[in-house]
Scaffold this motif. Structure first.
Motif, PDB file in Angstrom:
ATOM      1  N   GLN A 383      -1.445 -50.362 -13.047  1.00 13.73           N
ATOM      2  CA  GLN A 383      -0.207 -50.852 -13.614  1.00 13.73           C
ATOM      3  C   GLN A 383       0.961 -50.462 -12.710  1.00 13.73           C
ATOM      4  OE1 GLN A 383       0.213 -49.528 -17.688  1.00 13.73           O
ATOM      5  NE2 GLN A 383      -1.986 -49.669 -18.047  1.00 13.73           N
ATOM      6  N   PRO A 384       2.073 -51.172 -12.802  1.00 16.80           N
ATOM      7  CA  PRO A 384       3.255 -50.776 -12.019  1.00 16.80           C
ATOM      8  C   PRO A 384       3.769 -49.429 -12.487  1.00 16.80           C
ATOM      9  CG  PRO A 384       3.794 -52.542 -13.559  1.00 16.80           C
ATOM     10  CD  PRO A 384       2.311 -52.396 -13.595  1.00 16.80           C
ATOM     11  N   TRP A 385       4.454 -48.726 -11.580  1.00 16.24           N
ATOM     12  CA  TRP A 385       4.959 -47.396 -11.883  1.00 16.24           C
ATOM     13  C   TRP A 385       5.889 -47.398 -13.089  1.00 16.24           C
ATOM     14  CZ3 TRP A 385       4.453 -42.583 -12.128  1.00 16.24           C
ATOM     15  CH2 TRP A 385       5.528 -41.705 -12.224  1.00 16.24           C
ATOM     16  N   SER A 386       6.628 -48.480 -13.281  1.00 10.70           N
ATOM     17  CA  SER A 386       7.563 -48.551 -14.406  1.00 10.70           C
ATOM     18  C   SER A 386       6.855 -48.371 -15.738  1.00 10.70           C
ATOM     19  CB  SER A 386       8.313 -49.881 -14.389  1.00 10.70           C
ATOM     20  OG  SER A 386       7.400 -50.969 -14.463  1.00 10.70           O
ATOM     21  N   LYS A 387       5.590 -48.820 -15.823  1.00 10.73           N
ATOM     22  CA  LYS A 387       4.820 -48.642 -17.049  1.00 10.73           C
ATOM     23  C   LYS A 387       4.095 -47.301 -17.065  1.00 10.73           C
ATOM     24  CE  LYS A 387       4.035 -53.458 -18.357  1.00 10.73           C
ATOM     25  NZ  LYS A 387       3.016 -54.486 -18.736  1.00 10.73           N
ATOM     26  N   LYS A 389       4.929 -44.445 -15.746  1.00 14.10           N
ATOM     27  CA  LYS A 389       5.761 -43.260 -15.964  1.00 14.10           C
ATOM     28  C   LYS A 389       6.256 -43.153 -17.403  1.00 14.10           C
ATOM     29  CE  LYS A 389      10.297 -45.108 -14.532  1.00 14.10           C
ATOM     30  NZ  LYS A 389      11.404 -44.917 -13.568  1.00 14.10           N
ATOM     31  N   SER A 390       6.123 -44.238 -18.167  1.00 16.43           N
ATOM     32  CA  SER A 390       6.589 -44.209 -19.552  1.00 16.43           C
ATOM     33  C   SER A 390       5.444 -44.242 -20.561  1.00 16.43           C
ATOM     34  CB  SER A 390       7.535 -45.390 -19.815  1.00 16.43           C
ATOM     35  OG  SER A 390       6.860 -46.625 -19.585  1.00 16.43           O
ATOM     36  N   ASN A 391       4.224 -43.961 -20.083  1.00 15.05           N
ATOM     37  CA  ASN A 391       3.073 -44.058 -20.986  1.00 15.05           C
ATOM     38  C   ASN A 391       2.778 -42.758 -21.729  1.00 15.05           C
ATOM     39  OD1 ASN A 391       1.793 -42.364 -19.170  1.00 15.05           O
ATOM     40  ND2 ASN A 391       0.379 -43.914 -18.381  1.00 15.05           N
ATOM     41  N   GLY A 392       3.683 -41.776 -21.611  1.00 15.52           N
ATOM     42  CA  GLY A 392       3.482 -40.511 -22.307  1.00 15.52           C
ATOM     43  C   GLY A 392       2.735 -39.476 -21.497  1.00 15.52           C
ATOM     44  N   PHE A 393       2.284 -39.866 -20.314  1.00 12.37           N
ATOM     45  CA  PHE A 393       1.557 -38.927 -19.467  1.00 12.37           C
ATOM     46  C   PHE A 393       1.963 -39.052 -18.001  1.00 12.37           C
ATOM     47  CE2 PHE A 393      -2.073 -37.319 -17.067  1.00 12.37           C
ATOM     48  CZ  PHE A 393      -2.308 -36.120 -17.713  1.00 12.37           C
ATOM     49  N   GLY A 394       2.393 -40.250 -17.601  1.00  9.64           N
ATOM     50  CA  GLY A 394       2.692 -40.505 -16.196  1.00  9.64           C
ATOM     51  C   GLY A 394       3.820 -39.678 -15.624  1.00  9.64           C
ATOM     52  N   HIS A 395       4.696 -39.138 -16.504  1.00  9.54           N
ATOM     53  CA  HIS A 395       5.817 -38.348 -16.015  1.00  9.54           C
ATOM     54  C   HIS A 395       5.360 -37.127 -15.221  1.00  9.54           C
ATOM     55  CE1 HIS A 395       4.681 -36.245 -19.710  1.00  9.54           C
ATOM     56  NE2 HIS A 395       5.233 -35.170 -19.167  1.00  9.54           N
ATOM     57  N   ARG A 396       4.116 -36.685 -15.443  1.00  7.97           N
ATOM     58  CA  ARG A 396       3.613 -35.506 -14.727  1.00  7.97           C
ATOM     59  C   ARG A 396       3.554 -35.764 -13.215  1.00  7.97           C
ATOM     60  NH1 ARG A 396       1.457 -31.586 -17.945  1.00  7.97           N
ATOM     61  NH2 ARG A 396       1.232 -32.102 -20.154  1.00  7.97           N
ATOM     62  N   PHE A 397       3.346 -37.011 -12.838  1.00  9.51           N
ATOM     63  CA  PHE A 397       3.357 -37.345 -11.416  1.00  9.51           C
ATOM     64  C   PHE A 397       4.771 -37.228 -10.856  1.00  9.51           C
ATOM     65  CE2 PHE A 397       3.552 -40.474  -7.905  1.00  9.51           C
ATOM     66  CZ  PHE A 397       2.524 -40.000  -7.112  1.00  9.51           C
ATOM     67  N   GLU A 398       5.749 -37.622 -11.673  1.00  5.06           N
ATOM     68  CA  GLU A 398       7.139 -37.579 -11.246  1.00  5.06           C
ATOM     69  C   GLU A 398       7.623 -36.139 -11.051  1.00  5.06           C
ATOM     70  OE1 GLU A 398      10.770 -40.591 -12.210  1.00  5.06           O
ATOM     71  OE2 GLU A 398       9.800 -39.623 -13.910  1.00  5.06           O
ATOM     72  N   ARG A 405       5.243 -37.151  -2.801  1.00  4.12           N
ATOM     73  CA  ARG A 405       5.178 -38.462  -3.456  1.00  4.12           C
ATOM     74  C   ARG A 405       5.698 -39.568  -2.545  1.00  4.12           C
ATOM     75  NH1 ARG A 405       8.515 -39.151  -7.175  1.00  4.12           N
ATOM     76  NH2 ARG A 405       9.532 -37.131  -7.423  1.00  4.12           N
ATOM     77  N   LYS A 406       6.708 -39.291  -1.780  1.00  4.12           N
ATOM     78  CA  LYS A 406       7.331 -40.316  -0.949  1.00  4.12           C
ATOM     79  C   LYS A 406       6.498 -40.635   0.283  1.00  4.12           C
ATOM     80  CE  LYS A 406      11.610 -41.499   1.488  1.00  4.12           C
ATOM     81  NZ  LYS A 406      13.019 -41.094   1.792  1.00  4.12           N
ATOM     82  N   TYR A 407       5.944 -39.619   0.929  1.00  2.00           N
ATOM     83  CA  TYR A 407       5.314 -39.830   2.228  1.00  2.00           C
ATOM     84  C   TYR A 407       3.779 -39.808   2.217  1.00  2.00           C
ATOM     85  CZ  TYR A 407      10.003 -39.237   4.112  1.00  2.00           C
ATOM     86  OH  TYR A 407      11.335 -39.403   4.391  1.00  2.00           O
ATOM     87  N   PHE A 408       3.181 -39.289   1.149  1.00  2.00           N
ATOM     88  CA  PHE A 408       1.716 -39.161   1.163  1.00  2.00           C
ATOM     89  C   PHE A 408       1.034 -39.787  -0.047  1.00  2.00           C
ATOM     90  CE2 PHE A 408       3.249 -35.677   3.814  1.00  2.00           C
ATOM     91  CZ  PHE A 408       2.449 -35.819   4.936  1.00  2.00           C
ATOM     92  N   TYR A 409       1.746 -39.952  -1.149  1.00  2.81           N
ATOM     93  CA  TYR A 409       1.093 -40.400  -2.377  1.00  2.81           C
ATOM     94  C   TYR A 409       1.709 -41.685  -2.898  1.00  2.81           C
ATOM     95  CZ  TYR A 409      -0.704 -35.593  -2.334  1.00  2.81           C
ATOM     96  OH  TYR A 409      -1.307 -34.413  -1.979  1.00  2.81           O
ATOM     97  N   ASP A 410       1.826 -42.665  -2.041  1.00  6.16           N
ATOM     98  CA  ASP A 410       2.334 -43.967  -2.447  1.00  6.16           C
ATOM     99  C   ASP A 410       1.299 -44.626  -3.373  1.00  6.16           C
ATOM    100  OD1 ASP A 410       2.889 -46.775  -2.570  1.00  6.16           O
ATOM    101  OD2 ASP A 410       4.149 -46.573  -0.800  1.00  6.16           O
ATOM    102  N   LEU A 411       1.682 -44.901  -4.598  1.00  4.75           N
ATOM    103  CA  LEU A 411       0.740 -45.405  -5.601  1.00  4.75           C
ATOM    104  C   LEU A 411       0.255 -46.813  -5.311  1.00  4.75           C
ATOM    105  CD1 LEU A 411       2.365 -44.059  -8.893  1.00  4.75           C
ATOM    106  CD2 LEU A 411       0.404 -43.136  -7.653  1.00  4.75           C
ATOM    107  N   LEU A 417      -4.982 -43.307  -7.104  1.00  6.61           N
ATOM    108  CA  LEU A 417      -4.203 -42.202  -7.667  1.00  6.61           C
ATOM    109  C   LEU A 417      -3.667 -42.550  -9.058  1.00  6.61           C
ATOM    110  CD1 LEU A 417      -2.161 -40.988  -4.548  1.00  6.61           C
ATOM    111  CD2 LEU A 417      -4.208 -39.956  -5.555  1.00  6.61           C
ATOM    112  N   LYS A 418      -3.542 -43.827  -9.341  1.00  5.63           N
ATOM    113  CA  LYS A 418      -3.071 -44.229 -10.667  1.00  5.63           C
ATOM    114  C   LYS A 418      -4.055 -43.816 -11.762  1.00  5.63           C
ATOM    115  CE  LYS A 418      -0.449 -48.304  -9.091  1.00  5.63           C
ATOM    116  NZ  LYS A 418      -0.272 -49.769  -9.254  1.00  5.63           N
ATOM    117  N   MET A 419      -5.328 -43.631 -11.389  1.00  8.19           N
ATOM    118  CA  MET A 419      -6.304 -43.179 -12.378  1.00  8.19           C
ATOM    119  C   MET A 419      -5.941 -41.804 -12.928  1.00  8.19           C
ATOM    120  SD  MET A 419      -9.931 -44.307 -10.639  1.00  8.19           S
ATOM    121  CE  MET A 419     -10.288 -46.016 -10.208  1.00  8.19           C
TER     122      MET A 419
END
Length: 481
Positions: A383-387, A389-398, A405-411, A417-419
């Motif tokens: 799913q896109p990051w916009s969804k 990060k708001s799924n109740g768990f994705g914020h942990r990546f943020e 995140r910017k240079y090594f973990y591009d989703l 990594l989205k898994m």
């Protein structure tokens, strides 16, 4: 049977055997020896090497199908390309037309393939066939050891194989329509995994490298049942399609040790991609529209771009068929696991429940559908990051190191990594088991912490997560349920 998920998790964590696909139901033996109701077709994109060229002939064995119409003026002669003029220019049109294809040298055959391609008026997208060309009736294969091939074991040595019924059209392998790159369709009525492995073994017998494969597994769509049972039946088929994609992607990570799940494209042309939520919803809508119309509407290649593509009746011999086009079988894939995956998927497609009961799927609808609108995107991690990060768990990546995140973990460059931030709690295999949900989330946190430490490769972290969370074993086992 509520104890089973916990029991499975313990084994998945502590026993290495559970780091392998769990296509191990007792019916697996029957799946491997029972012929399916329909053929399986394997697409082989290969170089037109000398051995492959020797497999080809014309539709009648002569040069007649490759020639332009005879000049109407008796005084005119057929003008051949310079490469053919030197050796064949003195022949009359009639003698040239009657000349056997196999009397040509390999170079002359290639010149004819190029010449007939230049004169081809249809585009690759409307007609991929090489005009006037087909495969021969038989081929001689040589094996250095006992080799399984379509229900038999061929001993070391030479074997003449009847291939008249195995190969269909000879097609160009790419839109450039270069006759030095072909697509052959290997088709048989054996279990899908056996057809896939036999196609590779056929090329081995020709001393050719095995290429990647696209394998078409088809089954009749029971439209009357779709109409009788409504949304839940469309959901069950779409969910099996989603699960088959997820399993094959996970196999790529765990078994093939791939570096990630990424798009393969050149400018605006996408050559390969993995399943996304829009495509998943489109498959569901196609089945719902089929229910409404009482027949499948045209689908074409709209939903083929995934590890497993979905094809409608307009792709196949009969309009009642649907097909799972397994596209992500690389030349590096483990033939044993691919055999088990394809056989089990084919078997599951023919079952009433598709691996998850109708009762469970109805509970999932009641639990997740808002105003009876079903969003299949809830079921897929891509799913896109916009969804996310708001799924109740994705914020942990943020919350991780922004530099990483910017240079090594591009989703989008490392989609697996989205898994690690997907909300697995809404999955039909998981949503009724709070202990399993808690365990998966614990393993996600462990994986994200490892990402933040940046001491282990992201691919290895995802691989360990899939195994230790129990997801890999749970999903692969469900396919043969």
């Amino acid at each position: 049977m509520r104890f089973w998920p916990c029991f499975f998790i313990i084994f998945a964590i502590y026993f290495p055997a559970f780091a392998r696909p769990q296509f191990t139901k007792c019916a697996s033996v029957l799946r491997s020896i029972t012929k399916p109701s329909h053929d399986t077709s394997v697409e082989l994109e290969i170089r037109n090497t000398e051995r492959i060229l020797e497999l080809l002939t014309t539709t009648d064995g002569t040069l007649a199908p490759l020639l332009p119409p005879k000049p109407s003026d008796p005084k005119s002669r057929l003008i051949l390309p310079p490469a053919l003029e030197k050796d064949l220019g003195k022949l009359s049109y009639e003698d040239l037309a009657q000349k056997p294809w196999d009397s040509l040298t390999l170079d002359q055959k290639r010149f004819f393939l190029t010449w007939v391609t230049i004169r081809k008026t249809s585009s690759f997208w409307t007609d991929r066939n090489i005009p006037g060309i087909k495969t021969k009736e038989a081929a001689t294969l040589m094996f250095s050891k006992d080799t399984p091939f379509l229900g038999q074991v061929l001993s070391p040595g030479n074997h003449t194989i009847d291939i008249a019924g195995l190969f269909r059209n000879v097609e160009y392998g790419s839109q450039s329509q270069n006759p030095n790159f072909l697509e052959l369709h290997f088709r048989s009525h054996f279990p899908a995994g056996e057809v896939s492995n036999s196609a590779w073994n056929f090329l081995t017998g020709l001393n050719q490298k095995r290429p990647h494969q696209h394998v078409h597994i088809v089954y009749p769509l029971d439209i009357s049942r779709l109409q009788k049972e409504g949304t839940v039946r469309s959901l069950m088929i779409t969910e099996l399609y989603r699960r088959s994609n997820l399993i094959l992607e996970m196999m790529g990570i765990v078994e093939d040790k791939n570096h990630g799940i990424t798009v393969n494209r050149s400018e605006n042309v996408i050559f390969f991609d993995n399943l996304n939520t829009d495509t998943l919803n489109q498959v569901f809508r196609h089945l719902q529209e089929t229910t409404r119309l009482g027949a499948q509407p045209p689908l074409g290649s709209q939903t083929k771009m995934a590890y497993v593509g979905f094809r409608g009746g307009d792709t196949y011999d009969t309009p009642s068929l649907i097909g799972f086009e397994v596209r992500a079988i690389s030349e590096f894939s483990n033939p044993k696991y691919i055999n088990e995956f394809l056989n089990t998927l084919q078997w599951t497609l023919a079952q009433e429940h598709y691996g998850i009961s109708q009762e469970t799927m109805q509970k999932w609808i009641d639990h997740n559908a808002k105003n009876r609108n079903i969003d299949m995107g809830l079921l897929y991690y891509n799913q896109p990051w916009s969804k996310l990060k708001s799924n109740g768990f994705g914020h942990r990546f943020e919350d991780m190191d922004p530099y990483l995140r910017k240079y090594f973990y591009d989703l989008e460059k490392s989609r697996e990594l989205k898994m690690l931030i997907h909300d697995w709690s809404k999955d039909p295999l998981v949503f009724e088991n709070p202990k399993l949900i808690a365990h998966i989330r614990k393993q996600q946190i462990i994986a994200l912490n490892k990402l933040n430490e940046a001491t282990i490769s992201p691919q290895k972290i995802v691989e360990d997560f899939l195994i230790r969370s129990g997801i890999y074993g749970l999903f692969t086992r469900s396919l043969g349920h």
